[in-house]
Design a protein around this motif. Structure first.
Motif, PDB file in Angstrom:
ATOM      1  N   MET A  80      -7.516  -5.677 -12.548  1.00  0.00           N
ATOM      2  CA  MET A  80      -8.188  -4.823 -11.574  1.00  0.00           C
ATOM      3  C   MET A  80      -8.353  -3.396 -12.102  1.00  0.00           C
ATOM      4  N   GLY A  81      -7.363  -2.967 -12.879  1.00  0.00           N
ATOM      5  CA  GLY A  81      -7.449  -1.669 -13.548  1.00  0.00           C
ATOM      6  C   GLY A  81      -7.644  -0.523 -12.579  1.00  0.00           C
ATOM      7  N   ASP A  82      -8.654   0.294 -12.817  1.00  0.00           N
ATOM      8  CA  ASP A  82      -8.827   1.486 -11.990  1.00  0.00           C
ATOM      9  C   ASP A  82      -9.494   1.155 -10.663  1.00  0.00           C
ATOM     10  N   ARG A  83      -9.737  -0.120 -10.413  1.00  0.00           N
ATOM     11  CA  ARG A  83     -10.207  -0.508  -9.083  1.00  0.00           C
ATOM     12  C   ARG A  83      -9.037  -0.456  -8.099  1.00  0.00           C
ATOM     13  N   THR A  84      -7.811  -0.405  -8.631  1.00  0.00           N
ATOM     14  CA  THR A  84      -6.639  -0.392  -7.762  1.00  0.00           C
ATOM     15  C   THR A  84      -6.570   0.907  -6.968  1.00  0.00           C
ATOM     16  N   LEU A  85      -6.437   0.767  -5.655  1.00  0.00           N
ATOM     17  CA  LEU A  85      -6.345   1.947  -4.814  1.00  0.00           C
ATOM     18  C   LEU A  85      -4.897   2.177  -4.402  1.00  0.00           C
ATOM     19  N   LEU A  86      -4.273   1.087  -4.006  1.00  0.00           N
ATOM     20  CA  LEU A  86      -2.917   1.197  -3.486  1.00  0.00           C
ATOM     21  C   LEU A  86      -2.035   0.222  -4.238  1.00  0.00           C
ATOM     22  N   GLN A  87      -0.902   0.721  -4.682  1.00  0.00           N
ATOM     23  CA  GLN A  87       0.027  -0.176  -5.350  1.00  0.00           C
ATOM     24  C   GLN A  87       1.409  -0.010  -4.739  1.00  0.00           C
ATOM     25  N   VAL A  88       1.939  -1.099  -4.245  1.00  0.00           N
ATOM     26  CA  VAL A  88       3.260  -1.089  -3.622  1.00  0.00           C
ATOM     27  C   VAL A  88       4.197  -1.838  -4.549  1.00  0.00           C
ATOM     28  N   THR A  89       5.308  -1.195  -4.908  1.00  0.00           N
ATOM     29  CA  THR A  89       6.225  -1.821  -5.855  1.00  0.00           C
ATOM     30  C   THR A  89       7.656  -1.823  -5.340  1.00  0.00           C
ATOM     31  N   GLY A  90       8.199  -2.999  -5.159  1.00  0.00           N
ATOM     32  CA  GLY A  90       9.613  -3.155  -4.793  1.00  0.00           C
ATOM     33  C   GLY A  90      10.053  -2.319  -3.612  1.00  0.00           C
ATOM     34  N   LEU A  91       9.220  -2.263  -2.578  1.00  0.00           N
ATOM     35  CA  LEU A  91       9.493  -1.394  -1.440  1.00  0.00           C
ATOM     36  C   LEU A  91      10.588  -1.973  -0.539  1.00  0.00           C
ATOM     37  N   VAL A  92      11.570  -1.140  -0.230  1.00  0.00           N
ATOM     38  CA  VAL A  92      12.682  -1.557   0.630  1.00  0.00           C
ATOM     39  C   VAL A  92      12.880  -0.514   1.711  1.00  0.00           C
ATOM     40  N   LYS A  93      13.057  -0.957   2.956  1.00  0.00           N
ATOM     41  CA  LYS A  93      13.435  -0.031   4.024  1.00  0.00           C
ATOM     42  C   LYS A  93      14.533  -0.673   4.858  1.00  0.00           C
ATOM     43  N   SER A  94      15.688  -0.013   4.913  1.00  0.00           N
ATOM     44  CA  SER A  94      16.785  -0.500   5.751  1.00  0.00           C
ATOM     45  C   SER A  94      17.011   0.454   6.896  1.00  0.00           C
ATOM     46  N   PHE A  95      17.334  -0.104   8.040  1.00  0.00           N
ATOM     47  CA  PHE A  95      17.677   0.715   9.198  1.00  0.00           C
ATOM     48  C   PHE A  95      19.148   0.523   9.520  1.00  0.00           C
ATOM     49  N   PRO A  96      19.843   1.619   9.862  1.00  0.00           N
ATOM     50  CA  PRO A  96      21.234   1.454  10.262  1.00  0.00           C
ATOM     51  C   PRO A  96      21.314   0.838  11.655  1.00  0.00           C
ATOM     52  N   LEU A  97      22.376   0.076  11.866  1.00  0.00           N
ATOM     53  CA  LEU A  97      22.569  -0.558  13.167  1.00  0.00           C
ATOM     54  C   LEU A  97      23.707   0.122  13.890  1.00  0.00           C
ATOM     55  N   GLY A  98      23.527   0.394  15.157  1.00  0.00           N
ATOM     56  CA  GLY A  98      24.599   1.009  15.925  1.00  0.00           C
ATOM     57  C   GLY A  98      24.966   2.337  15.313  1.00  0.00           C
ATOM     58  N   GLY A  99      26.233   2.682  15.383  1.00  0.00           N
ATOM     59  CA  GLY A  99      26.659   3.935  14.814  1.00  0.00           C
ATOM     60  C   GLY A  99      26.129   5.111  15.592  1.00  0.00           C
ATOM     61  N   GLY A 100      26.247   6.296  15.036  1.00  0.00           N
ATOM     62  CA  GLY A 100      25.796   7.483  15.730  1.00  0.00           C
ATOM     63  C   GLY A 100      26.650   8.632  15.288  1.00  0.00           C
ATOM     64  N   PHE A 101      26.866   9.555  16.199  1.00  0.00           N
ATOM     65  CA  PHE A 101      27.618  10.752  15.899  1.00  0.00           C
ATOM     66  C   PHE A 101      29.048  10.405  15.488  1.00  0.00           C
ATOM     67  N   LEU A 102      29.401  10.778  14.276  1.00  0.00           N
ATOM     68  CA  LEU A 102      30.738  10.531  13.752  1.00  0.00           C
ATOM     69  C   LEU A 102      31.113   9.050  13.687  1.00  0.00           C
ATOM     70  N   VAL A 105       9.077  -5.478  -1.302  1.00  0.00           N
ATOM     71  CA  VAL A 105       7.705  -5.962  -1.215  1.00  0.00           C
ATOM     72  C   VAL A 105       6.841  -5.306  -2.291  1.00  0.00           C
ATOM     73  N   SER A 106       6.023  -6.114  -2.958  1.00  0.00           N
ATOM     74  CA  SER A 106       5.095  -5.592  -3.963  1.00  0.00           C
ATOM     75  C   SER A 106       3.723  -6.225  -3.776  1.00  0.00           C
ATOM     76  N   PHE A 107       2.690  -5.405  -3.836  1.00  0.00           N
ATOM     77  CA  PHE A 107       1.316  -5.919  -3.868  1.00  0.00           C
ATOM     78  C   PHE A 107       0.374  -4.771  -4.210  1.00  0.00           C
ATOM     79  N   THR A 108      -0.864  -5.103  -4.476  1.00  0.00           N
ATOM     80  CA  THR A 108      -1.853  -4.054  -4.727  1.00  0.00           C
ATOM     81  C   THR A 108      -3.056  -4.283  -3.835  1.00  0.00           C
ATOM     82  N   VAL A 109      -3.755  -3.209  -3.539  1.00  0.00           N
ATOM     83  CA  VAL A 109      -4.998  -3.308  -2.786  1.00  0.00           C
ATOM     84  C   VAL A 109      -6.063  -2.572  -3.590  1.00  0.00           C
ATOM     85  N   ALA A 110      -7.203  -3.241  -3.784  1.00  0.00           N
ATOM     86  CA  ALA A 110      -8.283  -2.627  -4.552  1.00  0.00           C
ATOM     87  C   ALA A 110      -9.162  -1.799  -3.637  1.00  0.00           C
TER      88      ALA A 110
END
Lengths: 332, 274
Positions: free
Chosen positions: A1-23, A36-41
């Motif tokens: 795809m080369g320079d047709r690539t607009l968006l490239q996502v590589t090894g994306l990770v997002k974790s959210f904490p559960l419970g917890g809070g102040f102290l 997650v990895s993928f590309t969009v042209a």
């Protein structure tokens, strides 16, 4: 795809904490997006499907840097969006926009349509108010509303019209990429078709790329060039639409496709309905996240998580069945 | 506007409050008699055509004093609500926006303030600072800060989760601008409702403090003060207590109904938050 690539996502990770809070320490972490990895042209529309809670919305927000990731990279037009300073990010906002699911929650009830539609323009450019109004009027006509609607409030419109206002807001900065997060799932079926066709027309006209997030396969296959299926934060299969529909190679995709209702009373397919529920992302299964519900599950699936492999040109799956190594394992 | 007046609470409350406000405004330019002028000849007279609400122990006209008293009550209501609103909204917004530590500190201090019996603490504050109308307003106003802070925080927190805020962020709008342009306008109606109710509470609180001699100081007329002075003459001149008492009840009821009516029309879904 080369320079047709607009968006490239590589090894994306997002974790959210559960419970917890102040102290208090969080009692655990949810990996909403798990590598997650993928590309969009340029000009492509990329579909992202999955059941609710699979992390597709989180992924959409990450792509736009509306959230910071736990790890991984997103590059837009070759630039790492998470490494950008504020000023550059502001310019980026002009090039990527978002459309939301709920046309009621996504428009500020106390603002007039003009203010809503021109807001991104106002924040990212130094055009005068009358210039902005002209742009907004033009865009409104384009999405099928009238320039006279600029002075109305959102509550004066129907759901479908409101969604068009949301589309107009995303378009007014003339972006290259739009993340459409379930843009039609809150609408009536007849209105859905209208909005989908509108999005299709706009894509041709404005050379837009879409990341089209939906839980409705029939919508995605109608709109998208390529489709990715997500399950518990990971992409299970990614393929061009035609191949995805005709030759799904992942057991999860297969099950999903069989579950799509087909409007023909004579065609009786026996749906291989998925058994059980989506496991809790708090306590995901070991190995392949899909293995507890998979009809073809064997020993290796319970132990190791398969990585995404290209099994045919541009057709990726994360499944031991398709992996050369997977076939050596014992079948159960 | 029609929407508001189709609500009975609003219409009654609005009319009652309007009477109080008009009486106060009128008293600034005209009262039947000079409210502070003593006249020993006319002391402790019952209601008559010249003095419709009678006179007090110094021969001052009760009607004129009730009218002037409305001014004190309204000033106290306005100032205390202004104190509570300005600081409370600021703290509430900060609490909702920053969350975590900031939120925790602001909310625990609010809890602490809520834990004190308001009137008793106001008495304490005014006895330390010295009895005066300004100190009474300060003492009442301080207790309004957590009321508005909590309300603002609660509404602002749900607003920050709304998609139109995410849309604004995606459009490159800064956090300050979002607060100003999206959050504030959307909390205005609950604030207006709460403000009206707190206005009524302030009138009552001012009356209590003045009754105890800790609020408005003589010779300035104040309903609470008038009740205090009437005590000694309860059996000889009951009108001295009845009319200021009625005025307090009227004003408090009026502004409360107004608040209820506003809530019914502006925010039917809102649960009462205090």
């Amino acid at each position: 795809m080369g320079d047709r690539t607009l968006l490239q996502v590589t090894g994306l990770v997002k974790s959210f904490p559960l419970g917890g809070g102040f102290l208090k320490k969080p009692s655990g972490w949810v990996r909403a997006v798990d590598g997650v990895s993928f590309t969009v042209a340029r000009g492509e529309s990329f579909g992202l499907v999955g059941e609710s809670g699979c992390g597709k919305t989180t992924l959409g927000r990450l792509i736009l840097r509306l959230m910071e990731p736990t790890s991984g990279r997103v590059t837009f037009d070759g630039k790492d969006i998470f490494a950008m300073p504020r000023t550059e990010l502001l310019q980026l906002r002009r090039r990527m926009q978002i459309i939301f699911q709920d046309p009621y929650s996504s428009l500020d009830p106390r603002m007039k349509v003009e203010a809503i539609v021109t807001e991104p323009l106002r924040a990212t450019s130094n055009r005068t108010r009358s210039q902005r109004r002209r742009v907004a009027a033009e865009i409104l006509e384009k999405v099928g509303l009238r320039a006279g609607d600029l002075d109305k409030y959102p509550h004066e419109f129907s759901g479908g019209q409101r969604q068009r206002i949301g589309v107009a807001r995303a378009l007014c900065v003339r972006p290259d990429l739009i993340v459409a997060d379930e843009p039609v799932s809150a609408l009536d079926v007849s209105i859905q078709a209208q909005v989908i066709n509108l999005l299709g027309d706009l894509q041709e006209e404005m050379e837009l790329a879409y990341v089209f997030i939906s839980h409705d396969l029939s919508v995605v296959e109608h709109v998208c060039d390529r489709i990715a299926v997500m399950y518990l934060g990971s992409i299970m299969e990614l393929a061009p639409t035609v191949e995805f529909i005709r030759q799904p190679r992942h057991p999860y995709t297969e099950a999903l496709l069989k579950a799509v209702p087909f409007p023909d009373p004579h065609r009786r397919s026996e749906p291989v309905l998925l058994e059980g529920d989506v496991p809790s992302p708090v306590d995901p299964p070991t190995g392949c996240p899909f293995h507890p519900r998979c009809a073809y599950c064997f020993d290796r699936c319970r132990r190791e998580k398969p990585s995404s492999e290209e099994i045919e040109p541009d057709h990726w799956t994360a499944c031991w069945l398709n992996s050369g190594r997977g076939l050596e394992g014992e079948q159960t | 506007m029609k929407r508001f007046f189709s609500n009975l609470n609003f219409t009654v409350g609005f009319t009652m409050s309007l009477v109080v406000v008009l009486a106060a405004v009128l008293s600034l330019v005209w009262t039947p008699f000079d409210a502070d002028k003593m006249n020993a000849k006319n002391r402790l007279q019952g209601p008559s055509w010249t003095h419709p609400l009678g006179t007090d122990q110094y021969g001052r006209d009760t009607l004129s004093r009730v009218m002037t008293g409305a001014v004190s009550s309204i000033i106290v209501g306005l100032v205390t609500v202004a104190i509570g609103l300005s600081l409370g909204v600021l703290l509430g917004l900060a609490s909702a926006y920053f969350g975590k530590f900031v939120d925790e500190v602001i909310m625990r201090i609010s809890d602490l303030l809520f834990g004190f019996p308001a009137v008793l603490t106001a008495i304490l504050i005014t006895s330390i600072l010295g009895p005066s109308m300004i100190n009474a307003m300060l003492a009442i106003g301080i207790f309004y800060i957590p009321v508005f802070a909590r309300l603002t925080r609660a509404v602002a927190m749900t607003l920050w989760e709304r998609e139109f805020i995410t849309a604004a962020r995606a459009g490159g709008v800064g956090e300050w601008t979002i607060t100003w342009r999206h959050v504030l306008p959307n909390i205005l109606s609950p604030l207006l409702i709460q403000g009206t109710v707190q206005f009524a509470v302030a009138i009552l609180a001012e009356a209590s403090l003045s009754y105890l001699g800790l609020g408005t100081q003589p010779p300035t007329a104040s309903w609470g003060r008038m009740l205090n002075e009437a005590q000694t003459f309860m059996s000889r001149a009951p009108w001295m207590a009845i009319f200021p008492g009625l005025a307090i009840a009227w004003a408090v009821l009026g502004f409360n109904l107004l608040g209820d009516g506003l809530r019914d029309t502006l925010d039917p879904k809102m649960v009462r938050m205090r």
